[in-house]
Enzyme design. Structure first.
Site, PDB file in Angstrom:
ATOM      1  N   GLU A 177     -17.089 -22.406  19.203  1.00 42.91           N
ATOM      2  CA  GLU A 177     -16.085 -22.504  20.274  1.00 42.91           C
ATOM      3  C   GLU A 177     -16.114 -21.298  21.198  1.00 42.91           C
ATOM      4  O   GLU A 177     -15.104 -20.613  21.388  1.00 42.91           O
ATOM      5  CB  GLU A 177     -14.685 -22.694  19.657  1.00 42.91           C
ATOM      6  CG  GLU A 177     -14.559 -24.007  18.899  1.00 42.91           C
ATOM      7  CD  GLU A 177     -13.165 -24.286  18.351  1.00 42.91           C
ATOM      8  OE1 GLU A 177     -12.410 -23.328  18.178  1.00 42.91           O
ATOM      9  OE2 GLU A 177     -12.852 -25.454  18.102  1.00 42.91           O
ATOM     10  N   GLU A 386     -16.726 -30.886  14.599  1.00 45.73           N
ATOM     11  CA  GLU A 386     -15.406 -30.702  14.002  1.00 45.73           C
ATOM     12  C   GLU A 386     -14.511 -31.824  14.472  1.00 45.73           C
ATOM     13  O   GLU A 386     -14.398 -32.068  15.673  1.00 45.73           O
ATOM     14  CB  GLU A 386     -14.757 -29.384  14.424  1.00 45.73           C
ATOM     15  CG  GLU A 386     -15.300 -28.180  13.739  1.00 45.73           C
ATOM     16  CD  GLU A 386     -14.506 -26.915  14.041  1.00 45.73           C
ATOM     17  OE1 GLU A 386     -13.277 -27.017  14.246  1.00 45.73           O
ATOM     18  OE2 GLU A 386     -15.127 -25.853  14.087  1.00 45.73           O
TER      19      GLU A 386
HETATM   20  C1  BG6 Z   1     -11.314 -25.120  15.371  1.00 52.43           C
HETATM   21  C2  BG6 Z   1     -11.965 -23.977  14.636  1.00 52.43           C
HETATM   22  O1  BG6 Z   1     -10.734 -24.651  16.522  1.00 52.43           O
HETATM   23  O2  BG6 Z   1     -10.243 -25.753  14.768  1.00 52.43           O
HETATM   24  C3  BG6 Z   1     -11.776 -23.976  13.147  1.00 52.43           C
HETATM   25  O3  BG6 Z   1     -13.337 -23.898  14.950  1.00 52.43           O
HETATM   26  C4  BG6 Z   1     -10.359 -24.400  12.832  1.00 52.43           C
HETATM   27  O4  BG6 Z   1     -12.116 -22.715  12.643  1.00 52.43           O
HETATM   28  C5  BG6 Z   1     -10.121 -25.793  13.373  1.00 52.43           C
HETATM   29  O5  BG6 Z   1     -10.023 -24.313  11.478  1.00 52.43           O
HETATM   30  C6  BG6 Z   1      -8.774 -26.403  13.039  1.00 52.43           C
HETATM   31  O6  BG6 Z   1      -7.742 -25.548  13.430  1.00 52.43           O
HETATM   32  P1  BG6 Z   1      -6.616 -25.117  12.399  1.00 52.43           P
HETATM   33  O7  BG6 Z   1      -5.781 -24.158  13.128  1.00 52.43           O
HETATM   34  O8  BG6 Z   1      -5.911 -26.357  12.029  1.00 52.43           O
HETATM   35  O9  BG6 Z   1      -7.347 -24.496  11.248  1.00 52.43           O
END
Ligand code: BG6
Length: 487
Positions: A177, A386
């Site tokens: 990101e 993701e």
């Molecule tokens: C992404 C990141 O923005 O979102 C991860 O690359 C992160 O590291 C994921 O864990 C989900 O966000 P959160 O705050 O729910 O962990």
């Protein structure tokens, strides 16, 4: 009859070292920026502290201890049928301070063992070189990525990775990101390794926290350094092994116009241009987009271009593009429309969509929209690296975890991916986020679980670390077995 995914589709899961590995001081590892970030919750902020303060719990220190459970975890991925496992290398395991010339051999050995374990199950590692964990020393002594010297430290680290794991890793992502540096607090900290002044600062995704230490010029400078570093790493990786495939990774952003007023439509377009294409164009096309000049002028920002930077960006374009996608947001320039609470993107709530327990809008069709957007502009292979639902899970008396909400979330998103493939998008893989429960990056808690594998650990750090298969584990196993032909 469902549409199945293309042959050879890379199904799998994704993690990040600082949220997953633990072992924060094992075998000569140094301290990373997240190691000085405390636990929080959806209503209490995390803190970043100058060193480790005894009154706090620091969730990265043990996380869910992949460091000592990697064989068990990878065996579970093998059982699910993963074709790919996205993970990150913790820079401080190889270079404890970050500016050393030679790496720590024990760090090298750990990741070699992890990659060999993946190989056993026919799982391709997809390695994020830098996922929100700059060495703390580089943050403190050098000012993080605002310092140009970081480019060389990063390239030295990359060279070691590309040479050491030449025969074990094919797929690399240069920065997680990278475009988070366009945003305030977390952009500074997790993206840029830029620390706040003071001993103890509340930080996070909650509204109302002090962001006065933010400096936009410094963030754009740091981002330029990362983009140059990324391009140089791509070139280096190709030189060391022409078989290497290098990808970029963006925090994707949808900003639907809140109304069809042309002002809202323009606002939505500008928001998406900046969030997605400012970095996307540099990575894929090798130059900043046309709209950047006006943006810099209006913000009064000077990009510290040095001799050779433009050429380096041109020479280091990526082979494929990846991104995270969890939710969508809306955009308006009407100050009277209230901003949604709990929404990281801070746009007004979308009345047509529901939200997760953490206030993240759920929008599977947005994924199809975005895949078409990205493919339309770049026409290179895409991967969703993701996606997933952060939710509270309950273990019942029999030790089972029934998570139909997570299955539903994944099913709908995978359906929309299949639609995008029908639309003509070249989609090569999907890695569900936090395939094993891990620490939330935003809130630093365990309660926000994404996993298909449950880990017994709570927000205070208590628990046996025992792994359990959730219902979603078995569901995803079947989806992979029939390549998405039935959901
Ligand atoms: C992404 C990141 O923005 O979102 C991860 O690359 C992160 O590291 C994921 O864990 C989900 O966000 P959160 O705050 O729910 O962990």
């Amino acid at each position: 009859m469902e549409k199945s995914m293309p042959k050879g589709f890379l199904w799998g899961g994704a993690t990040a070292a600082n949220q997953f590995e633990g072992g924060w001081q094992e075998d000569g590892k140094g301290i990373s920026v997240p190691d000085v970030m405390t636990g929080g919750t959806k209503t209490t902020p995390r803190h970043v502290t100058d060193g480790i303060l005894p009154e706090y719990h620091y969730p990265s220190h043990e996380a869910v201890d992949f460091y000592h459970h990697y064989k068990e975890d990878i065996a579970l991925y093998g059982e699910m049928g993963f074709k790919v496992f996205r993970m990150s290398v913790n820079w401080t395991r190889l270079f404890p301070r970050g500016d050393e010339e030679k790496p720590n051999p024990r760090g090298i050995e750990f990741y070699r063992n992890v990659f060999l374990e993946c190989k056993k199950y026919g799982i391709e590692p997809l390695v994020t070189i830098s996922h929100y964990e700059l060495p703390y020393y580089l943050a403190k002594e050098y000012g993080g990525w605002s310092n140009r010297k970081l480019i060389d430290f990063y390239l030295n680290y990359c060279k070691v990775l590309f040479e050491e794991y030449k025969d074990l890793v094919r797929y690399w992502l240069t920065f997680n990101e990278i475009n988070i540096l366009l945003m305030g607090t977390y952009g500074n900290l997790m993206g840029g390794g830029i620390l706040p002044p003071g001993r103890d600062t509340a930080v996070g995704v909650l509204a109302g926290l002090d962001e006065s230490w933010d400096n936009e010029q410094r963030r754009y400078t740091a981002l330029h350094h990362q983009l140059v570093a990324s391009a140089k790493a791509v070139k280096l990786a190709h030189e060391i092994n022409p078989e290497n495939k290098l990808g970029c990774m963006l925090l994707s952003r949808i900003a639907y116009p809140y109304t069809c007023r042309p002002d809202d439509v323009l606002k939505g377009q500008q928001t998406m241009q900046l969030a997605n294409y400012y970095c996307g164009d540099v990575h894929v096309r090798g130059a900043y987009p046309a709209f950047a000049k006006r943006l810099w002028k209006e913000k009064g920002i000077q990009i510290p271009f040095e001799n050779g930077d433009a050429e380096a960006l041109k020479a280091g374009t990526v082979d494929f593009m990846t991104f995270s996608y969890y939710s969508s947001s809306t955009a308006t320039n009407d100050p009277n429309v209230p901003v949604a609470s709990g929404n990281m993107m801070r746009g007004p709530a979308n009345p047509y969509l529901e939200q997760s327990q953490w206030g993240w809008t759920i929008d599977p069709k947005g994924l199809r929209y975005l895949l078409n957007e990205f493919y339309g502009r770049y026409q290179i292979p895409l991967m969703v690296v993701e996606n997933g639902l952060g939710a509270e899970d309950k273990v019942d008396e029999d030790g089972n975890i029934h998570d139909p909400y997570r299955i539903e979330y994944m099913r709908e998103h995978i359906r929309q991916m299949a639609e995008a493939v029908e639309d003509g998008v070249e989609l090569i893989g999907y890695t569900v986020w936090g395939c094993t429960d891990l620490v939330s990056a935003g809130t630093g808690e365990m309660a926000k679980r994404y996993g298909l594998v449950y880990v017994d650990k709570d927000n205070q750090g208590n628990g046996t670390l025992k792994r359990r298969r959730k219902d979603s584990f078995y569901w995803y196993q079947r989806v992979i077995a029939i390549n998405g032909a039935e959901l």
